[in-house]
Design a protein around this motif. Structure first.
Motif, PDB file in Angstrom:
ATOM      1  N   GLN A   1      -2.113 -28.220  20.802  1.00 48.04           N
ATOM      2  CA  GLN A   1      -1.461 -28.163  19.413  1.00 48.04           C
ATOM      3  C   GLN A   1      -1.095 -29.496  18.738  1.00 48.04           C
ATOM      4  N   GLU A   2      -1.205 -29.886  17.603  1.00 51.49           N
ATOM      5  CA  GLU A   2      -0.785 -30.964  16.818  1.00 51.49           C
ATOM      6  C   GLU A   2       0.409 -30.900  16.026  1.00 51.49           C
TER       7      GLU A   2
ATOM      8  N   GLY B   1       9.484 -28.867  10.807  1.00 50.70           N
ATOM      9  CA  GLY B   1      10.293 -27.983  10.639  1.00 50.70           C
ATOM     10  C   GLY B   1      11.901 -28.049  10.248  1.00 50.70           C
ATOM     11  N   ASP B   2      12.496 -27.307  11.089  1.00 50.39           N
ATOM     12  CA  ASP B   2      14.169 -27.566  10.909  1.00 50.39           C
ATOM     13  C   ASP B   2      14.187 -29.032  11.541  1.00 50.39           C
TER      14      ASP B   2
ATOM     15  N   VAL C   1       9.334 -23.794  19.137  1.00 57.07           N
ATOM     16  CA  VAL C   1       9.399 -24.824  20.024  1.00 57.07           C
ATOM     17  C   VAL C   1      10.240 -25.698  19.480  1.00 57.07           C
ATOM     18  N   THR C   2      10.605 -26.566  20.304  1.00 55.95           N
ATOM     19  CA  THR C   2      11.667 -28.000  19.675  1.00 55.95           C
ATOM     20  C   THR C   2      11.306 -28.989  20.339  1.00 55.95           C
TER      21      THR C   2
ATOM     22  N   ASP D   1       7.836 -23.423  13.971  1.00 52.59           N
ATOM     23  CA  ASP D   1       7.111 -22.306  14.814  1.00 52.59           C
ATOM     24  C   ASP D   1       5.931 -22.128  14.881  1.00 52.59           C
ATOM     25  N   LEU D   2       5.494 -22.168  16.015  1.00 47.31           N
ATOM     26  CA  LEU D   2       3.651 -22.293  16.385  1.00 47.31           C
ATOM     27  C   LEU D   2       3.271 -20.783  16.460  1.00 47.31           C
ATOM     28  N   THR D   3       2.098 -20.611  16.196  1.00 45.25           N
ATOM     29  CA  THR D   3       1.407 -19.358  16.524  1.00 45.25           C
ATOM     30  C   THR D   3       0.586 -19.843  17.843  1.00 45.25           C
ATOM     31  N   LEU D   4       0.963 -19.504  19.069  1.00 44.12           N
ATOM     32  CA  LEU D   4      -0.021 -19.959  20.297  1.00 44.12           C
ATOM     33  C   LEU D   4      -0.698 -18.734  20.861  1.00 44.12           C
ATOM     34  N   PRO D   5      -1.771 -18.945  21.338  1.00 47.45           N
ATOM     35  CA  PRO D   5      -2.665 -18.196  22.045  1.00 47.45           C
ATOM     36  C   PRO D   5      -2.156 -18.098  23.272  1.00 47.45           C
TER      37      PRO D   5
END
Length: 470
Positions: free
Chosen positions: A63-64, A34-35, A185-186, A53-57
């Motif tokens: 998450q990979e 990402g950034d 997330v970072t 940026d993650l799309t989380l349930p």
């Protein structure tokens, strides 16, 4: 036989919230980063901060994070986001390659495609891989066969990408989220394999007593991953690192710091270290060296000097060349006006045709602003010094005190007078100079300095008598 590996299985579908299947293989030029911000230190260490940026349930999911450093120090990983909790993390460093495919295929069935060199006809056979230890052993029907590299065209087709192999270094994290949705997330971690050094190019005008200096930052990436469009900050200094403390010693500087820095540099600092942020974002490719300019100063004062340092009881049969030294300041007034990170200074001078010629180089350590430097660039062809112990007398019966007479003959074959800084080491403790032909000054507790003027095409002599314990 040339072994060509082909993958015919469709790429796996993207990872669902609870799936453990591998992600689809990304395009070669795509990046999962990402950034990215990268802070690089001087002792083969870097801090990577990667904001994605993650799309989380809601609840628990895996998450990979592809395209992390292949040399990531997994124990340093942190992942921060709003309300998320980390359950488990795994670093998959088993990368996709022909040999890794074959190793993972042991016990599985593959397809061999053989081509008749005369007709071009293909034949296919199913084979079970029995071993891949220094060679591939196959079972084809009732026979056992070894794949040989005998030049015959054969390729191997695998039905799927084995679980656990990744096309790029990948960190997988099992986490929990309080609610579903997209959020930043970072990912933060330390890694070796990223390094930087400073290099300086100095064009010295001896007649004008000036020089132009350009400083270059050289970035080196051996971490196994590219960092695309990264915000890069360089830290001048080696931070404490238990793993590398003994493995990566800093090369000793060869420049003489005649006066330590007293000016306050205006650049940013963190702790006791100076920061050198690159002026714009840049991509640091894997296995790449990249150079970026960080210093450009014209007309700073500089002078040529000559120096010879003699060790205690040093005597030579033949004259020895004096060192050629370039002296300048890093001060805010009449100097470079900046703190200098450690690196190599390469010095050029113009010849009679006006063409710059290389005249020597030397390494400097981390140098505060306001320091006076003496940079040894080589040995002077025309300026020679011959030290001689002319007499050594025992002063006490037990041999604990001695008187030593020294003579230093300095010669100058150039068409102009020069001044040579003649230093005698080994004068610490209760050692005293009891007589001398020219008044000396103490450069340090251990060394005396004579500034000797040697006429053009002439010579000068200095004598001294020293009273010492041994």
């Amino acid at each position: 036989m040339r072994l060509l590996v082909a993958l015919v299985a469709a790429a796996a579908a993207p990872l669902s919230a609870q799936s453990t299947a591998p992600q689809a293989i990304p395009a070669p030029n795509a990046s999962g980063q990402g950034d990215v911000a990268v802070t690089i230190y001087n002792n083969d260490l870097a801090l990577v901060q990667d904001r994605r940026d993650l799309t989380l349930p809601a609840g628990r999911s895996r998450q990979e994070f592809p395209d992390v450093s292949a040399r990531i120090r997994a124990e340093t990983v942190t992942l921060t986001g709003s309300g998320i909790g980390i359950v488990e993390q795994n670093f998959d460093y088993d990368l996709l390659s022909p040999s890794a495919l074959m190793q993972k295929a042991v016990g599985e069935t593959i397809t061999l495609v053989r081509v008749n060199p005369a007709t071009g006809a293909e034949t296919r056979e199913r084979a079970r891989v029995l071993a891949a230890n220094g060679g591939v052993v196959l079972q084809i029907g009732e026979r056992i066969e070894v794949l040989r590299d005998d030049g015959l065209p054969v390729r191997v087709i695998f039905d799927k990408v084995p679980e656990g192999l990744r096309p790029r270094p990948t960190l997988s994290v099992t986490l929990t989220a309080p609610r579903a949705g997209r959020q930043p997330v970072t990912l933060t971690y330390l890694t070796p394999g990223l390094a930087w050094d400073a290099d300086y190019v100095a064009l010295f005008d001896e007649a004008a007593g000036r020089m132009d200096v350009q400083g270059w930052i050289t970035l080196n990436n051996r971490s196994g991953t590219a960092y695309r469009n990264a915000d890069v900050v360089l830290v001048a200094g080696s931070v404490g690192n238990a793993e590398q403390r003994s493995r990566y010693p800093s090369p000793p500087p060869s420049a003489d710091v005649m006066a330590a820095g007293t000016d306050s540099a205006t650049r940013a600092r963190v702790g006791d270290f100076y920061l050198y942020p690159l002026p714009q974002r840049t991509t640091i490719a894997q296995a790449q060296q990249k150079q970026v300019s960080f210093l450009d100063v014209s007309g700073t004062p500089a002078t040529r000097a000559y120096e010879y340092r003699n060790q205690w009881l040093g005597t030579t049969e033949q004259p020895v060349s004096a060192n050629s030294v370039l002296r300048f300041s890093t001060g805010s007034r009449q100097g470079l006006g900046d703190a200098l990170p450690a690196g190599t200074v390469r010095v050029y001078q113009r010849d009679t045709r006006g063409t710059p010629q290389f005249v020597g180089e030397s390494r400097i350590g981390h140098t505060p602003m306001g320091s006076d430097l003496g940079l040894t660039t080589g040995q002077a062809f025309d300026i020679k010094v011959q030290p001689t112990v002319t007499e050594r007398t025992r002063l006490s019966s037990d041999g604990s005190r001695w008187r030593t007479a020294m003579r230093y003959r300095l010669t100058n074959a150039s068409p102009r007078a020069v001044t040579v800084d003649l230093l005698q080491d080994g004068l610490g403790g209760d050692t005293r100079i009891v007589s001398e032909s020219q008044t000396s000054e103490r450069r340090s507790a251990n060394a005396a300095l004579w500034r000797v003027t040697v006429p053009a095409n002439g010579e000068a002599n200095v004598t001294a008598t020293v009273d010492s314990r041994f």
